[in-house]
Design a protein around this motif. Structure first.
Motif, PDB file in Angstrom:
ATOM      1  N   GLU A  83      -5.441   8.271   8.772  1.00  0.00           N
ATOM      2  CA  GLU A  83      -4.839   9.556   8.438  1.00  0.00           C
ATOM      3  C   GLU A  83      -3.314   9.589   8.479  1.00  0.00           C
ATOM      4  N   SER A  84      -2.674   8.588   9.051  1.00  0.00           N
ATOM      5  CA  SER A  84      -1.224   8.662   9.283  1.00  0.00           C
ATOM      6  C   SER A  84      -0.381   8.305   8.066  1.00  0.00           C
ATOM      7  N   THR A  85      -1.019   7.934   6.964  1.00  0.00           N
ATOM      8  CA  THR A  85      -0.271   7.602   5.742  1.00  0.00           C
ATOM      9  C   THR A  85      -0.817   8.392   4.557  1.00  0.00           C
ATOM     10  N   ALA A  86       0.101   8.758   3.645  1.00  0.00           N
ATOM     11  CA  ALA A  86      -0.259   9.545   2.467  1.00  0.00           C
ATOM     12  C   ALA A  86       0.886   9.474   1.468  1.00  0.00           C
ATOM     13  N   PRO A  87       0.685   9.947   0.250  1.00  0.00           N
ATOM     14  CA  PRO A  87       1.801  10.005  -0.699  1.00  0.00           C
ATOM     15  C   PRO A  87       2.897  10.924  -0.182  1.00  0.00           C
ATOM     16  N   PRO A  88       4.139  10.687  -0.588  1.00  0.00           N
ATOM     17  CA  PRO A  88       5.248  11.570  -0.147  1.00  0.00           C
ATOM     18  C   PRO A  88       5.128  12.940  -0.800  1.00  0.00           C
ATOM     19  N   ARG A  89       5.793  13.903  -0.175  1.00  0.00           N
ATOM     20  CA  ARG A  89       5.787  15.239  -0.774  1.00  0.00           C
ATOM     21  C   ARG A  89       6.505  15.195  -2.130  1.00  0.00           C
ATOM     22  N   ALA A  90       6.010  15.988  -3.051  1.00  0.00           N
ATOM     23  CA  ALA A  90       6.601  16.019  -4.398  1.00  0.00           C
ATOM     24  C   ALA A  90       7.985  16.658  -4.335  1.00  0.00           C
ATOM     25  N   THR A 133       8.060  -9.015   9.335  1.00  0.00           N
ATOM     26  CA  THR A 133       9.280  -8.604   8.644  1.00  0.00           C
ATOM     27  C   THR A 133       9.418  -9.336   7.320  1.00  0.00           C
ATOM     28  N   GLU A 134       9.084 -10.610   7.295  1.00  0.00           N
ATOM     29  CA  GLU A 134       9.163 -11.381   6.052  1.00  0.00           C
ATOM     30  C   GLU A 134       8.237 -10.797   4.988  1.00  0.00           C
ATOM     31  N   GLY A 135       7.013 -10.446   5.388  1.00  0.00           N
ATOM     32  CA  GLY A 135       6.069  -9.871   4.427  1.00  0.00           C
ATOM     33  C   GLY A 135       6.534  -8.526   3.913  1.00  0.00           C
ATOM     34  N   TRP A 136       7.077  -7.704   4.815  1.00  0.00           N
ATOM     35  CA  TRP A 136       7.627  -6.394   4.414  1.00  0.00           C
ATOM     36  C   TRP A 136       8.760  -6.572   3.412  1.00  0.00           C
ATOM     37  N   ARG A 137       9.690  -7.438   3.723  1.00  0.00           N
ATOM     38  CA  ARG A 137      10.852  -7.639   2.851  1.00  0.00           C
ATOM     39  C   ARG A 137      10.435  -8.209   1.494  1.00  0.00           C
ATOM     40  N   ALA A 138       9.532  -9.170   1.502  1.00  0.00           N
ATOM     41  CA  ALA A 138       9.087  -9.790   0.244  1.00  0.00           C
ATOM     42  C   ALA A 138       8.407  -8.772  -0.660  1.00  0.00           C
ATOM     43  N   ALA A 139       7.606  -7.883  -0.069  1.00  0.00           N
ATOM     44  CA  ALA A 139       6.918  -6.867  -0.876  1.00  0.00           C
ATOM     45  C   ALA A 139       7.910  -5.916  -1.529  1.00  0.00           C
ATOM     46  N   TYR A 153       0.831  -1.206   0.000  1.00  0.00           N
ATOM     47  CA  TYR A 153       0.000   0.000   0.000  1.00  0.00           C
ATOM     48  C   TYR A 153       0.866   1.257   0.000  1.00  0.00           C
ATOM     49  N   LEU A 154       1.887   1.292   0.850  1.00  0.00           N
ATOM     50  CA  LEU A 154       2.757   2.468   0.922  1.00  0.00           C
ATOM     51  C   LEU A 154       3.544   2.671  -0.374  1.00  0.00           C
ATOM     52  N   LEU A 155       3.948   1.591  -1.009  1.00  0.00           N
ATOM     53  CA  LEU A 155       4.636   1.701  -2.294  1.00  0.00           C
ATOM     54  C   LEU A 155       3.689   2.258  -3.360  1.00  0.00           C
ATOM     55  N   ARG A 156       2.438   1.829  -3.330  1.00  0.00           N
ATOM     56  CA  ARG A 156       1.459   2.353  -4.291  1.00  0.00           C
ATOM     57  C   ARG A 156       1.207   3.840  -4.081  1.00  0.00           C
ATOM     58  N   GLN A 157       1.415   4.311  -2.867  1.00  0.00           N
ATOM     59  CA  GLN A 157       1.248   5.735  -2.585  1.00  0.00           C
ATOM     60  C   GLN A 157       2.383   6.572  -3.170  1.00  0.00           C
ATOM     61  N   GLY A 158       3.429   5.909  -3.641  1.00  0.00           N
ATOM     62  CA  GLY A 158       4.523   6.622  -4.286  1.00  0.00           C
ATOM     63  C   GLY A 158       5.819   6.654  -3.504  1.00  0.00           C
ATOM     64  N   HIS A 159       5.885   6.014  -2.348  1.00  0.00           N
ATOM     65  CA  HIS A 159       7.124   5.968  -1.580  1.00  0.00           C
ATOM     66  C   HIS A 159       8.125   5.045  -2.275  1.00  0.00           C
ATOM     67  N   LYS A 162      -6.949 -14.228   8.253  1.00  0.00           N
ATOM     68  CA  LYS A 162      -6.332 -13.178   7.444  1.00  0.00           C
ATOM     69  C   LYS A 162      -6.451 -11.816   8.136  1.00  0.00           C
ATOM     70  N   PRO A 163      -5.344 -11.092   8.288  1.00  0.00           N
ATOM     71  CA  PRO A 163      -5.395  -9.738   8.849  1.00  0.00           C
ATOM     72  C   PRO A 163      -5.957  -8.758   7.823  1.00  0.00           C
ATOM     73  N   GLN A 164      -6.373  -7.597   8.283  1.00  0.00           N
ATOM     74  CA  GLN A 164      -6.993  -6.609   7.407  1.00  0.00           C
ATOM     75  C   GLN A 164      -6.309  -5.255   7.551  1.00  0.00           C
ATOM     76  N   LEU A 165      -5.911  -4.678   6.428  1.00  0.00           N
ATOM     77  CA  LEU A 165      -5.316  -3.349   6.423  1.00  0.00           C
ATOM     78  C   LEU A 165      -6.415  -2.297   6.574  1.00  0.00           C
ATOM     79  N   VAL A 166      -6.236  -1.402   7.552  1.00  0.00           N
ATOM     80  CA  VAL A 166      -7.186  -0.316   7.779  1.00  0.00           C
ATOM     81  C   VAL A 166      -6.443   1.001   7.557  1.00  0.00           C
ATOM     82  N   VAL A 167      -6.799   1.716   6.503  1.00  0.00           N
ATOM     83  CA  VAL A 167      -6.118   2.959   6.131  1.00  0.00           C
ATOM     84  C   VAL A 167      -6.779   4.133   6.836  1.00  0.00           C
TER      85      VAL A 167
END
Length: 232
Positions: A225-232, A97-103, A73-79, A218-223
């Protein structure tokens, strides 16, 4: 003495499993020695991470999936990449950590060094102070919600904006994180459901059923206010 936690407020896995240590009589923990009869094995199931179940039947939360979800999700936001603050694992590899690294690897993104932390908010605060002085960190995935809250407080104390300067995500879905400002993006785990499923499985074992299969919650991602696209 056997362990019996399903999970705790700090997000640490709590496998239900028999301990292999012996008591003072020499009888392995997890067995009961009658006065006149032989030792008998107690029925055991596991509830926790996939790795916690091992060869035991159990109900597992696929934390690798949750770590992958939030990172993708964070990568799709442009990070360009996502940094990770991980809690202690007792020498074992965390599914988060395994899931983070694999993504990151699947996306061809840089895989930063893991930031090792304790599970509490103060440890997160200390990491947040370090992150505040780095221009290369735009997104952070924390091993649990308490770490994430500590990170956000430290960033705010240093005059940085979440998520304007740094996006922060947690893990577990603690009840109060939706009331924090900004409210926390997190991966929710239903510990109550996980415990109920494990108890049902144990009940089946007590009834003499042997052919029991493990399953995955299965866990669920809940989006929030603390995440957003990076500043341009």
């Amino acid at each position: 003495m056997g362990r019996g936690r399903v999970g705790d407020a700090r997000g640490r896995p709590g496998p239900v499993a028999a301990d292999r240590r012996r008591d003072r009589t020499g009888v392995p923990a997890g067995r009961h020695q009658g006065v006149a009869g032989p030792a008998r094995v107690l029925p055991v199931v596991a509830a926790g991470g996939v790795g916690a179940c091992g060869r035991l039947p159990g109900r597992a939360d696929r934390r690798g999936r949750g770590g992958r979800q939030v990172t993708e999700y964070l990568l799709r936001q442009g990070h360009r990449t996502v940094h990770h603050i991980a809690g202690p694992t007792g020498g074992k590899t965390s599914g988060r950590t395994e899931g983070w690294r694999a993504a990151l690897q699947d996306a061809g993104a840089e895989v930063p060094a893991v930031m090792d932390s304790e599970w509490d908010a103060l440890s997160g605060y200390r990491w947040g102070e370090r992150i505040a002085g780095r221009d290369d960190v735009t997104a952070v995935f924390c091993g649990n919600d308490e770490i994430a809250l500590g990170v956000m407080r430290a960033l705010a104390d240093r005059g940085l904006d979440v998520p304007g300067d740094v996006s922060v995500a947690g893990f577990d879905g603690q009840p109060l994180v939706s009331l924090w400002r900004p409210s926390l993006t997190t991966v929710e785990q239903d510990f109550e459901d996980l415990g109920a499923r494990a108890f049902d499985l144990l009940s089946q074992r007590l009834q003499g059923k042997e052919d029991l299969r493990s399953s995955v919650v299965k866990p669920q991602l809940v989006v929030r206010e603390s995440t957003a696209p990076p500043r341009a």
